[in-house]
Design a protein around this motif. Sequence first.
Motif, mmCIF file in Angstrom:
data_model
loop_
_atom_site.group_PDB
_atom_site.id
_atom_site.type_symbol
_atom_site.label_atom_id
_atom_site.label_comp_id
_atom_site.label_asym_id
_atom_site.label_seq_id
_atom_site.Cartn_x
_atom_site.Cartn_y
_atom_site.Cartn_z
ATOM 1 N N SER A 29 -5.063 1.077 10.795
ATOM 2 C CA SER A 29 -4.161 1.448 11.884
ATOM 3 C C SER A 29 -4.708 2.649 12.650
ATOM 4 N N PHE A 30 -5.356 3.590 11.955
ATOM 5 C CA PHE A 30 -5.957 4.748 12.660
ATOM 6 C C PHE A 30 -7.076 4.304 13.580
ATOM 7 N N LYS A 31 -7.768 3.222 13.183
ATOM 8 C CA LYS A 31 -8.857 2.720 14.028
ATOM 9 C C LYS A 31 -8.327 1.951 15.226
ATOM 10 N N GLY A 32 -6.992 1.722 15.235
ATOM 11 C CA GLY A 32 -6.402 1.002 16.347
ATOM 12 C C GLY A 32 -6.614 -0.496 16.287
ATOM 13 N N GLU A 33 -6.814 -1.036 15.073
ATOM 14 C CA GLU A 33 -7.016 -2.480 14.945
ATOM 15 C C GLU A 33 -5.705 -3.224 15.238
ATOM 16 N N ALA A 34 -5.831 -4.528 15.478
ATOM 17 C CA ALA A 34 -4.646 -5.330 15.762
ATOM 18 C C ALA A 34 -3.773 -5.453 14.517
ATOM 19 N N PHE A 35 -2.480 -5.744 14.737
ATOM 20 C CA PHE A 35 -1.521 -5.799 13.633
ATOM 21 C C PHE A 35 -1.935 -6.830 12.581
ATOM 22 N N MET A 36 -2.418 -8.004 13.065
ATOM 23 C CA MET A 36 -2.724 -9.082 12.131
ATOM 24 C C MET A 36 -3.917 -8.759 11.236
ATOM 25 N N SER A 37 -4.778 -7.827 11.647
ATOM 26 C CA SER A 37 -5.938 -7.512 10.815
ATOM 27 C C SER A 37 -5.513 -6.786 9.542
ATOM 28 N N GLY A 38 -4.331 -6.138 9.568
ATOM 29 C CA GLY A 38 -3.848 -5.476 8.359
ATOM 30 C C GLY A 38 -2.864 -6.333 7.579
ATOM 31 N N PHE A 39 -2.805 -7.621 7.929
ATOM 32 C CA PHE A 39 -1.779 -8.483 7.338
ATOM 33 C C PHE A 39 -1.967 -8.657 5.835
ATOM 34 N N SER A 40 -3.233 -8.765 5.390
ATOM 35 C CA SER A 40 -3.450 -8.970 3.949
ATOM 36 C C SER A 40 -3.025 -7.726 3.167
ATOM 37 N N GLU A 41 -3.251 -6.539 3.721
ATOM 38 C CA GLU A 41 -2.792 -5.305 3.072
ATOM 39 C C GLU A 41 -1.265 -5.307 2.959
ATOM 40 N N LEU A 42 -0.602 -5.718 4.041
ATOM 41 C CA LEU A 42 0.861 -5.743 4.012
ATOM 42 C C LEU A 42 1.376 -6.730 2.970
ATOM 43 N N LYS A 43 0.660 -7.850 2.834
ATOM 44 C CA LYS A 43 1.082 -8.832 1.828
ATOM 45 C C LYS A 43 0.954 -8.253 0.421
ATOM 46 N N VAL A 44 -0.176 -7.552 0.155
ATOM 47 C CA VAL A 44 -0.357 -6.952 -1.171
ATOM 48 C C VAL A 44 0.728 -5.906 -1.416
ATOM 49 N N LEU A 45 1.030 -5.097 -0.392
ATOM 50 C CA LEU A 45 2.053 -4.054 -0.561
ATOM 51 C C LEU A 45 3.413 -4.674 -0.853
ATOM 52 N N LEU A 46 3.728 -5.756 -0.141
ATOM 53 C CA LEU A 46 5.029 -6.406 -0.344
ATOM 54 C C LEU A 46 5.118 -6.999 -1.750
ATOM 55 N N SER A 47 4.040 -7.664 -2.192
ATOM 56 C CA SER A 47 4.105 -8.271 -3.530
ATOM 57 C C SER A 47 4.166 -7.189 -4.601
ATOM 58 N N TYR A 48 3.465 -6.077 -4.385
ATOM 59 C CA TYR A 48 3.546 -4.954 -5.329
ATOM 60 C C TYR A 48 4.982 -4.448 -5.430
ATOM 61 N N LEU A 49 5.616 -4.304 -4.256
ATOM 62 C CA LEU A 49 7.001 -3.821 -4.225
ATOM 63 C C LEU A 49 7.917 -4.744 -5.026
ATOM 64 N N VAL A 50 7.786 -6.061 -4.792
ATOM 65 C CA VAL A 50 8.671 -7.015 -5.468
ATOM 66 C C VAL A 50 8.432 -6.974 -6.980
ATOM 67 N N VAL A 51 7.141 -6.977 -7.390
ATOM 68 C CA VAL A 51 6.819 -6.971 -8.818
ATOM 69 C C VAL A 51 7.372 -5.718 -9.486
ATOM 70 N N MET A 52 7.175 -4.566 -8.865
ATOM 71 C CA MET A 52 7.619 -3.319 -9.469
ATOM 72 C C MET A 52 9.145 -3.230 -9.537
ATOM 73 N N LEU A 53 9.791 -3.747 -8.495
ATOM 74 C CA LEU A 53 11.257 -3.729 -8.466
ATOM 75 C C LEU A 53 11.821 -4.580 -9.599
ATOM 76 N N VAL A 54 11.266 -5.782 -9.761
ATOM 77 C CA VAL A 54 11.765 -6.678 -10.810
ATOM 78 C C VAL A 54 11.482 -6.086 -12.190
ATOM 79 N N ALA A 55 10.251 -5.585 -12.392
ATOM 80 C CA ALA A 55 9.895 -5.009 -13.693
ATOM 81 C C ALA A 55 10.784 -3.807 -14.000
ATOM 82 N N SER A 56 11.059 -2.977 -12.997
ATOM 83 C CA SER A 56 11.895 -1.795 -13.221
ATOM 84 C C SER A 56 13.310 -2.189 -13.598
ATOM 85 N N LEU A 57 13.860 -3.177 -12.883
ATOM 86 C CA LEU A 57 15.227 -3.599 -13.194
ATOM 87 C C LEU A 57 15.324 -4.162 -14.603
#
Lengths: 227, 218
Positions: free
Chosen positions: A190-218
């Motif tokens: 994002s600092f390099k000013g890349e397009a939104f879709m170029s960071g899509f795989s990072e966002l997917k990993v972050l989202l799956s991490y969030l879901v996994v951690m939330l379920v494990a914590s509960l």
Amino acid sequence: MEKKSSSLVYKGWCIFSKDLKSELRNRYALNALLMFAVTTLVAVSFAVGQFGLGENLLAALFWIVIFFSALSGLAQTFIKEEETKTASTLKLVASASSIYLGKLTFNIALLLALEVVIVPLFFLLSNVGGANLLLFFAVLILASLGLAAATTLIAAMVSKAAVKGALFAALSFPILLPLLVTAIQGTELSFKGEAFMSGFSELKVLLSYLVVMLVASLMLFDFVWSE
Amino acid sequence: MPDFWKFFLLLLMSAVIIAAWSMEPPQNQLGEVSRLFYFHIPVAWVTALAYFVAMSHSVLYLRRRELLYDVKASSAAELGTLFCVLATITGSIFAKMTWGAFWNWDPRQTSILILLLIYGAYLALRSAVREPGRKAALSSVYCIFAFPAAVFLIFVTPRAYQSLHPASSVIDTSGRIQMPAPILVTFLASLICFTLIFIWVYTLQTAIGRNRLSERKL
């Protein structure tokens, strides 16, 4: 069933507002958290500001500031319950899951309050020009949610141990590393000013991490809380 | 462990050591250092195995609340730490000889380091809690909670980023094993040896832990 889940969310909300009220009265965690973050940011910026760092280093420094500030404050909400000996009362009035949800919401609020101060200050001090702000905020918010989800359970564990401060960082770091690595890469894009879709795989990993951690914590919070 | 297995281990381990040093190096273009292959991979395998044993006994402890499961989990974690250090050291030697530096943040090196940090944090947590039941519950929760992070680091990260770690030389992308028969036999024998060593030391450690538990009850 529906009534049960609504009371779970309702009780979680009650615990969140209780914590928020007591926090606004004495600003026990927030002030320490903010001062820590601002001091770190100023120190880093003072030391490296004149060199015009690349985007990868800036992204790493940004997340180091967020990570360590978060670790200095996010454990307080449980440590306070243990220190004032209110944990047993809380056990009587609400189920473990609703306590986890309430504390998680409080930690998310604390982290977002911290970022409201840190992010503009960071952009001001580091001369990042032409950043993709949409990608930046998407990464920031997803990573903050994941950070809060993972650290809230560890904070509850740390509050039961004898030495608290150093242990929190030691326990959190290995678990947070996948999140940090991904968040740093997304922020760099994002600092390099890349397009939104170029960071899509990072966002997917972050989202799956969030879901996994939330379920494990509960699933695991009950075992920590009943100790 | 019955005596038969100890003699079997002695013979097999000697055979592995002799074979590993007397045969051709498994990968000729890498030279002598590729002999590490016979020891590095089994040690890394035991590291993962020990972590899995620790994690599954942590689950059992939380279900049944018997301290013996905690003894089993913590013994596996302690042994896992030892094997993890060995895997890191042998890996670094390999990295120095082939890539030119002991440490260069290859995804594989990062993931083994994180596994080491998880073990270290687990042991730090254990020493920070005094009361045995609470110690067992908290460290079990941590061991289970660290598992998804380890899975992310071992299976997701190395595939998402480029790695110099030789993987295709052992098992190619189609999943078939590409090794000449003598090398494969030595490698598998070494794998069995290190697993047996782990089981041996692990049973000794859990026996010690069980004795300590019954002492405390007296």
